[in-house]
Scaffold this active site. Structure first.
Site, PDB file in Angstrom:
ATOM      1  N   HIS A 176      -1.028  56.239  42.713  1.00 51.55           N
ATOM      2  CA  HIS A 176      -0.608  56.178  41.477  1.00 51.55           C
ATOM      3  C   HIS A 176      -1.254  54.903  40.758  1.00 51.55           C
ATOM      4  CE1 HIS A 176       2.968  56.865  38.403  1.00 51.55           C
ATOM      5  NE2 HIS A 176       1.845  56.943  37.744  1.00 51.55           N
ATOM      6  N   ASN A 222      -1.853  54.716  28.141  1.00 56.67           N
ATOM      7  CA  ASN A 222      -2.672  55.143  29.269  1.00 56.67           C
ATOM      8  C   ASN A 222      -3.168  56.616  29.497  1.00 56.67           C
ATOM      9  OD1 ASN A 222      -0.341  55.980  30.347  1.00 56.67           O
ATOM     10  ND2 ASN A 222      -0.045  54.392  31.732  1.00 56.67           N
ATOM     11  N   ARG A 278       3.944  63.802  37.815  1.00 51.56           N
ATOM     12  CA  ARG A 278       5.196  63.179  38.874  1.00 51.56           C
ATOM     13  C   ARG A 278       5.163  63.745  40.048  1.00 51.56           C
ATOM     14  NH1 ARG A 278       4.230  59.250  36.205  1.00 51.56           N
ATOM     15  NH2 ARG A 278       5.604  58.107  34.944  1.00 51.56           N
ATOM     16  N   GLN A 317       8.461  56.192  45.001  1.00 51.49           N
ATOM     17  CA  GLN A 317       6.899  55.488  45.372  1.00 51.49           C
ATOM     18  C   GLN A 317       7.729  53.970  45.546  1.00 51.49           C
ATOM     19  OE1 GLN A 317       4.154  57.792  42.135  1.00 51.49           O
ATOM     20  NE2 GLN A 317       4.726  55.811  41.451  1.00 51.49           N
TER      21      GLN A 317
HETATM   22  P1  NDP Z   1       3.350  63.649  26.131  1.00 51.74           P
HETATM   23  O1  NDP Z   1       4.863  63.374  25.565  1.00 51.74           O
HETATM   24  O2  NDP Z   1       2.385  63.700  25.218  1.00 51.74           O
HETATM   25  O3  NDP Z   1       3.228  65.215  26.562  1.00 51.74           O
HETATM   26  C1  NDP Z   1       4.150  65.717  27.275  1.00 51.74           C
HETATM   27  C2  NDP Z   1       4.094  67.404  27.123  1.00 51.74           C
HETATM   28  O4  NDP Z   1       4.697  67.901  27.912  1.00 51.74           O
HETATM   29  C3  NDP Z   1       4.729  67.733  25.704  1.00 51.74           C
HETATM   30  O5  NDP Z   1       3.578  68.506  25.195  1.00 51.74           O
HETATM   31  C4  NDP Z   1       5.935  68.560  26.033  1.00 51.74           C
HETATM   32  O6  NDP Z   1       6.019  69.582  25.243  1.00 51.74           O
HETATM   33  C5  NDP Z   1       5.395  69.048  27.632  1.00 51.74           C
HETATM   34  N1  NDP Z   1       6.529  69.570  28.169  1.00 51.74           N
HETATM   35  C6  NDP Z   1       7.708  69.076  28.346  1.00 51.74           C
HETATM   36  N2  NDP Z   1       8.489  69.876  29.209  1.00 51.74           N
HETATM   37  C7  NDP Z   1       7.907  71.086  29.654  1.00 51.74           C
HETATM   38  C8  NDP Z   1       7.895  71.927  30.335  1.00 51.74           C
HETATM   39  N3  NDP Z   1       9.229  72.518  30.680  1.00 51.74           N
HETATM   40  N4  NDP Z   1       7.080  73.122  30.199  1.00 51.74           N
HETATM   41  C9  NDP Z   1       5.771  72.786  29.725  1.00 51.74           C
HETATM   42  N5  NDP Z   1       5.460  71.575  29.103  1.00 51.74           N
HETATM   43  C10 NDP Z   1       6.641  70.719  28.815  1.00 51.74           C
HETATM   44  O7  NDP Z   1       3.070  62.571  27.407  1.00 51.74           O
HETATM   45  P2  NDP Z   1       1.638  62.576  27.937  1.00 51.74           P
HETATM   46  O8  NDP Z   1       0.900  63.410  27.941  1.00 51.74           O
HETATM   47  O9  NDP Z   1       1.365  61.223  27.551  1.00 51.74           O
HETATM   48  O10 NDP Z   1       2.148  62.188  29.363  1.00 51.74           O
HETATM   49  C11 NDP Z   1       2.621  63.213  30.210  1.00 51.74           C
HETATM   50  C12 NDP Z   1       3.354  62.724  31.621  1.00 51.74           C
HETATM   51  O11 NDP Z   1       2.158  62.383  32.225  1.00 51.74           O
HETATM   52  C13 NDP Z   1       4.230  61.388  31.545  1.00 51.74           C
HETATM   53  O12 NDP Z   1       5.638  61.854  31.116  1.00 51.74           O
HETATM   54  C14 NDP Z   1       4.130  60.950  32.952  1.00 51.74           C
HETATM   55  O13 NDP Z   1       5.157  61.641  33.675  1.00 51.74           O
HETATM   56  C15 NDP Z   1       2.924  61.196  33.207  1.00 51.74           C
HETATM   57  N6  NDP Z   1       1.885  59.978  33.325  1.00 51.74           N
HETATM   58  C16 NDP Z   1       1.091  59.729  34.436  1.00 51.74           C
HETATM   59  C17 NDP Z   1       0.447  58.733  34.335  1.00 51.74           C
HETATM   60  C18 NDP Z   1      -0.161  58.090  35.806  1.00 51.74           C
HETATM   61  O14 NDP Z   1      -0.593  56.919  35.862  1.00 51.74           O
HETATM   62  N7  NDP Z   1      -0.359  58.982  36.617  1.00 51.74           N
HETATM   63  C19 NDP Z   1       0.246  57.526  33.187  1.00 51.74           C
HETATM   64  C20 NDP Z   1       0.961  58.085  32.194  1.00 51.74           C
HETATM   65  C21 NDP Z   1       1.700  59.245  32.114  1.00 51.74           C
HETATM   66  P3  NDP Z   1       6.670  69.475  23.774  1.00 51.74           P
HETATM   67  O15 NDP Z   1       6.662  68.151  23.280  1.00 51.74           O
HETATM   68  O16 NDP Z   1       5.624  70.506  23.190  1.00 51.74           O
HETATM   69  O17 NDP Z   1       8.115  69.898  23.771  1.00 51.74           O
END
Ligand code: NDP
Length: 399
Positions: free
Chosen positions: A333, A147, A285, A314
Site C-alpha cells: 500500500h 493522490n 481495496r 493492513q
Molecule cells: P472517486 O470517488 O473519484 O471514484 C470512485 C468511482 O467508483 C466513482 O466513479 C463511483 O461511481 C464508482 N463506483 C462506486 N461504486 C461502484 C460500483 N459498485 N460499481 C462501479 N463503480 C462504482 O475515487 P478515486 O478514483 O479518487 O479513488 C477510488 C478508490 O481508490 C478509493 O475509494 C480508494 O479505495 C482507492 N485509493 C487507493 C489508493 C492507494 O494508495 N492504493 C489511494 C487513493 C485511493 P459514481 O460516482 O459514478 O457513482
C-alpha cells in the site's frame, strides 16, 4: 482544548530520513477536473520531505500546539491495549491513513464518546465504520484527489510490469543470470489488448487517459456514464455491469471504493467469467477481491497475474496468501503515499483542521459523512453500511 490522535506508519527502519533523492517536487495547484489542490493558510513542512511516517507527524505539531491542543502521534493501532485504544476515550479528532489504517470499528467508536471528526489523510474512508459514524454524528472527511494521479501512475506501472513480466526478469539480472527465454516465456506486448476499469472516477479516468497512447482498446463500467465527448475522445466502450466487461478484457483494473456493494466483487464466480490468462490490477481495496479465490485463480492459470498494493487487513499478516501466490506483483500500500502525494494530503489535513477550529465549513468535496448522513464525495461514491469487519486480524502482523 482538543485532543487529536494521529495514526501513521512507522519511520524507515534506518530512521527518519536526513536527506532525500531529489531537492524539490513539482507544485500541483489544480487537479485535472479543475478542483484546486489544498489551500491551507500556511504549512509548517517542506514539500518533498517524509510527512506520512510517525516522525513526520503530517507537519502538524507546531500548528496544533500553538493553539493549545494536544497531539498524540502513534503507529500502535492493533491488538490488545494498543496506544490508539488507550488514547481514544477523550479524543475529539482521529486522523488516520488508508496505508496503515486505524480501523474505526463500531466497538472503537463506542469507546470514544468525544469523537467528532474522523479525518483520512488520503482517499478511501472504508476503514471507518461509516454506519456507526452516521449513528454517532461523527464527521468523516478525506482529502479528495490528493493522490488520485499518484495511484493512476502506479496502475500503469503495474499493468506493464505484469504483461511484460518485468519483476521476474529483473530478478534474473540480480541473480547474475542472462536467462532470456525464462524471462520472455510469460512476456507479451500490451498493444492491442482489451483493458477495462471497474469505475471511471478520478483514478479510473486518469488510468484510461494514460493508457490511450498504448493503442489498447479501452472499456469501463461505472454506476454513472462518462459524458459522450469523453467516451468519444478515448474511444471508450461502456458496460452496464462488471460481468459483461470482464468477459472481454485481457487486463482489468479495479478503481472503485470499498463499500458493502463492492465487497468481494471478484469472487470465484466472477473470476470464472474472465478470459483465461487475464490480469487483474487492484490498487483500490483488498476486500474488493476474495483473497483465496485470487490465489486459486493464479494457481490454476485462470489469471496470468495479479498486482496491486491493497490488502485486507493492513498490515497483512505474514502468512497472507498474497505474499506467496504465483505471478503476483504486490506492493505494501504505497501507491498513494509517494513523497509528492504526502505533501498534498498533509496540506489537505491542515486545511480541514483550520476550517474545523475556525468554525468554517469543510469543502463539500472532502466530506464523506456529515450530520448523520453520507455527504459530499461520500454520497456520490459510497453506500451505507460497514466494511471494517475482520480488521482485528491486522494484529497478527509482527515486524
Ligand atoms: P472517486 O470517488 O473519484 O471514484 C470512485 C468511482 O467508483 C466513482 O466513479 C463511483 O461511481 C464508482 N463506483 C462506486 N461504486 C461502484 C460500483 N459498485 N460499481 C462501479 N463503480 C462504482 O475515487 P478515486 O478514483 O479518487 O479513488 C477510488 C478508490 O481508490 C478509493 O475509494 C480508494 O479505495 C482507492 N485509493 C487507493 C489508493 C492507494 O494508495 N492504493 C489511494 C487513493 C485511493 P459514481 O460516482 O459514478 O457513482
Amino acid at each position: 482544548m482538543t485532543k487529536i490522535i494521529c495514526v501513521l506508519y512507522d519511520d524507515p527502519i534506518d530512521g527518519y530520513p536526513k536527506s532525500y533523492a531529489r531537492d524539490a517536487i513539482p507544485e500541483i495547484k489544480v487537479y485535472p477536473d479543475g478542483q484546486s489542490a489544498p489551500t491551507p493558510k500556511s504549512i509548517d513542512f517542506i514539500p518533498g520531505q517524509m510527512l506520512g511516517s510517525v516522525s513526520g507527524e503530517l507537519g502538524l505539531r507546531r500548528y496544533l500546539e500553538s493553539l493549545g491542543h494536544t497531539l498524540v502521534v502513534t503507529s500502535d493501532k492493533d491488538g490488545e491495549n494498543s496506544r490508539l485504544d488507550q488514547e481514544l476515550h477523550d479524543a475529539e479528532i482521529v486522523i488516520s491513513q488508508p496505508f496503515w489504517p486505524a480501523y474505526l470499528t463500531a466497538e472503537r467508536i463506542a469507546k470514544a464518546p468525544k469523537l467528532k471528526l474522523a479525518l483520512t489523510a488520503g482517499i478511501g474512508s472504508d476503514h471507518v465504520d461509516l454506519q456507526a459514524a452516521m449513528a454517532n454524528n461523527i464527521t468523516v472527511a478525506e482529502i479528495t484527489y490528493c493522490n488520485s494521479i499518484s495511484v493512476a501512475e502506479h496502475v500503469v506501472m503495474m499493468i506493464l510490469s505484469l504483461v511484460r513480466n518485468y519483476i521476474p526478469s529483473y530478478q534474473w539480472v540480480v541473480k547474475g543470470g542472462w536467462n532470456i527465454a525464462d524471462c520472455v516465456a510469460r512476456s507479451y506486448d500490451l498493444e492491442g489488448m482489451e483493458v477495462g476499469t471497474v469505475a471511471a472516477g478520478r483514478i479510473g479516468l486518469a488510468v484510461l487517459r494514460r493508457l490511450k497512447p498504448f493503442d489498447v482498446k479501452l472499456h469501463y463500467t461505472d454506476r454513472h456514464r462518462q459524458p459522450s465527448d469523453v467516451e468519444q475522445e478515448l474511444n471508450l466502450i461502456w458496460h452496464p455491469d462488471v460481468e459483461s466487461m470482464v468477459r472481454v478484457c485481457d487486463v482489468v483494473t479495479i478503481n472503485c471504493p470499498l463499500h458493502p456493494e463492492t465487497e468481494h466483487m471478484f469472487d470465484d464466480a466472477l473470476l470464472a467469467k474472465m478470459k483465461r490468462g487475464a490480469y487483474i490490477i487492484n490498487t483500490a481495496r483488498g476486500k474488493i477481491c476474495d483473497r483465496d479465490a485470487i490465489a486459486r485463480a493464479l494457481e490454476s492459470g485462470q489469471l496470468s497475474g495479479y498486482a496491486g498494493d491493497v490488502w485486507f487487513p493492513q498490515p497483512a499478516p505474514k502468512d497472507h496468501p498474497w505474499r506467496s501466490m504465483p505471478h503476483h506483483g504486490m506492493t505494501p500500500h504505497i501507491a498513494g503515499t509517494s513523497l509528492s502525494a504526502q505533501a498534498r494530503y498533509a496540506a489537505g489535513v491542515r486545511e480541514v483542521l483550520e476550517c474545523w477550529f475556525e468554525g468554517r465549513p469543510i469543502r463539500n468535496e472532502y466530506l464523506v459523512v456529515n450530520a448523520g448522513k453520507l455527504a459530499g464525495v461520500g454520497a456520490h461514491s459510497y453506500s451505507e453500511g460497514n466494511a471494517t469487519g475482520g480488521s482485528e486480524e491486522a494484529a497478527k502482523f509482527k515486524p
